[in-house]
Design a protein around this motif. Structure first.
Motif, mmCIF file in Angstrom:
data_model
loop_
_atom_site.group_PDB
_atom_site.id
_atom_site.type_symbol
_atom_site.label_atom_id
_atom_site.label_comp_id
_atom_site.label_asym_id
_atom_site.label_seq_id
_atom_site.Cartn_x
_atom_site.Cartn_y
_atom_site.Cartn_z
ATOM 1 N N VAL A 298 0.889 -1.168 0.000
ATOM 2 C CA VAL A 298 0.000 0.000 0.000
ATOM 3 C C VAL A 298 0.922 1.213 0.000
ATOM 4 O O VAL A 298 1.794 1.328 0.873
ATOM 5 C CB VAL A 298 -0.909 0.022 1.247
ATOM 6 N N LYS A 299 0.745 2.087 -0.988
ATOM 7 C CA LYS A 299 1.682 3.218 -1.087
ATOM 8 C C LYS A 299 1.124 4.452 -0.414
ATOM 9 O O LYS A 299 1.679 4.920 0.569
ATOM 10 C CB LYS A 299 2.026 3.506 -2.551
ATOM 11 N N ASP B 126 -5.090 9.870 -3.805
ATOM 12 C CA ASP B 126 -4.971 9.341 -5.162
ATOM 13 C C ASP B 126 -4.234 10.293 -6.107
ATOM 14 O O ASP B 126 -3.688 9.858 -7.125
ATOM 15 C CB ASP B 126 -6.363 8.995 -5.714
ATOM 16 N N VAL B 127 -4.222 11.575 -5.773
ATOM 17 C CA VAL B 127 -3.468 12.514 -6.618
ATOM 18 C C VAL B 127 -1.979 12.185 -6.506
ATOM 19 O O VAL B 127 -1.259 12.079 -7.508
ATOM 20 C CB VAL B 127 -3.745 13.972 -6.186
ATOM 21 N N ASN C 111 -5.044 4.456 -7.343
ATOM 22 C CA ASN C 111 -4.972 3.334 -6.386
ATOM 23 C C ASN C 111 -6.308 2.613 -6.240
ATOM 24 O O ASN C 111 -6.430 1.709 -5.411
ATOM 25 C CB ASN C 111 -4.478 3.816 -5.020
ATOM 26 N N ARG C 112 -7.303 2.983 -7.012
ATOM 27 C CA ARG C 112 -8.661 2.446 -6.788
ATOM 28 C C ARG C 112 -8.709 0.921 -6.869
ATOM 29 O O ARG C 112 -9.199 0.252 -5.959
ATOM 30 C CB ARG C 112 -9.626 3.074 -7.788
ATOM 31 N N SER D 188 -0.253 10.885 6.245
ATOM 32 C CA SER D 188 -0.362 9.799 5.256
ATOM 33 C C SER D 188 -0.467 8.445 5.940
ATOM 34 O O SER D 188 -1.223 7.564 5.502
ATOM 35 C CB SER D 188 0.849 9.801 4.319
ATOM 36 N N MET D 189 0.319 8.259 7.027
ATOM 37 C CA MET D 189 0.236 6.993 7.777
ATOM 38 C C MET D 189 -1.165 6.840 8.363
ATOM 39 O O MET D 189 -1.755 5.755 8.326
ATOM 40 C CB MET D 189 1.279 6.973 8.900
#
Ligand code: SF4
Ligand code: SF4
Length: 307
Positions: free
Chosen positions: A188-189, A193-194, A204-205, A237-238
């Motif tokens: 998982v990055k 999504d941008v 990432n959808r 983000s985490m």
């Protein structure tokens, strides 16, 4: 396609125990930090270590496509210069280069041969709780019939199969092998999504939908997060990844935070490409430890830095 770039034995970073890791060639994503760029394109590629070239000219002499010319000598000597647009990947230059500075990457293995190689170390798998990891590139984007046959054969031989995936493939490919896979190493990055489109090259959808799907089906999943300061190496983000897992009831016995490193950067030049991640950086050790604490506080007990 189901070409393979490398079969790495005695691997200890691609799942539990001692493993044989098979690297498939081809992936739809283009992560800036990818340290195996030779596994991105689905087709075979010529990898050339130009700095080591001694300028002997043997490759130029055998190239049937006129794709190689020798440079004028400078302080580094003469070098074989390739015009990749002319190269037909015949491999003749590879055969004559005495220093093995030219390598044709990507070879298809018949199932029987690959299974035989994987079974050579079954004793080590049994003693260490290891097995075979299918990695890449993106194993789930390979010919599904080949992968299904391979996974089922290994399963029936009593080999624990782990799949290392970035998740970008049709869900049907996952569904078909779910019963035969012991563990999934699922990348998982970043949830934004941008950012995902910018740094990974696609939305990432599908990746997140597939993760939800296999989790719902009861898969055993280790979440792996390549951690890059500019991409996802921050508390927000985490938190978004944690929230996504919790919202969707995704259980994971292990989370791996994989700090960015540039050890694969030299491979880009060998493939005639620019390294896209020159400006990316790894979070500091303190930041990585703080992310571990953040995950622990959110209820994820087994969080490791590294593979
Ligand atoms: S692989 Fe064949 S065509 Fe390509 S550079 Fe080598 S000899 Fe020439
Ligand atoms: S055969 Fe190898 S060492 Fe000789 S010129 Fe070609 S790449 Fe260089």
């Amino acid at each position: 396609m189901h070409a393979i770039t490398n079969i790495q034995k005695y691997s200890i970073h691609d799942g539990d125990g001692i493993r044989t890791t098979v690297f498939f060639k081809g992936c739809h994503l283009r992560c800036w930090w990818c340290h195996n760029p030779e596994t991105q394109n689905f087709d075979p590629e010529l990898q050339i270590d130009i700095p080591k070239c001694t300028g002997c000219g043997r490759c130029e002499a055998v190239c049937p496509a006129g794709a190689i010319t020798m440079s004028e000598p400078d302080e580094n000597g003469r070098k074989a210069v390739i015009d990749r647009s002319k190269c037909i990947l015949c491999g003749k230059c590879v055969d004559v280069c005495l220093g093995n500075f030219r390598v044709l990457v990507g070879r298809e293995y018949p199932i029987n041969e690959l299974v035989r190689i994987c079974l050579q170390d079954q004793m080590f798998y049994e003693q260490s709780g290891g097995g075979v990891t299918l990695s890449g590139g993106e194993v789930m984007a390979m010919d599904p019939d080949y992968i299904q046959t391979l996974v089922k054969r290994l399963y029936r031989e009593g080999v624990d199969v782990t799949i290392d995936t970035c998740g970008q493939a049709p869900y049907s490919n996952f569904e078909a092998i779910l019963p035969y896979v012991h563990t999934w190493l699922y990348d998982v990055k970043v949830i934004d999504d941008v950012k995902h489109k910018k740094y990974v090259g696609m939305s990432n959808r599908l990746i997140l939908d597939n993760l939800k799907g296999i989790a719902k089906a009861g898969a055993r999943i280790y979440i792996r997060i390549p951690t890059v300061k500019e991409v996802n190496g921050d508390p927000e983000s985490m938190a978004q990844i944690i929230e996504f897992l919790k919202e969707n009831g995704i259980q994971t016995p292990q989370v791996n935070l994989l700090p960015y490193h540039s050890t694969g950067s030299h491979k880009y030049g060998k493939l005639g490409r620019e390294y896209p991640a020159a400006e990316l950086t790894a979070p500091s050790d303190e930041e990585m430890k703080s992310f571990v604490e953040q995950w622990n506080k959110a209820g994820f007990a087994n969080v490791k830095i590294g593979g």
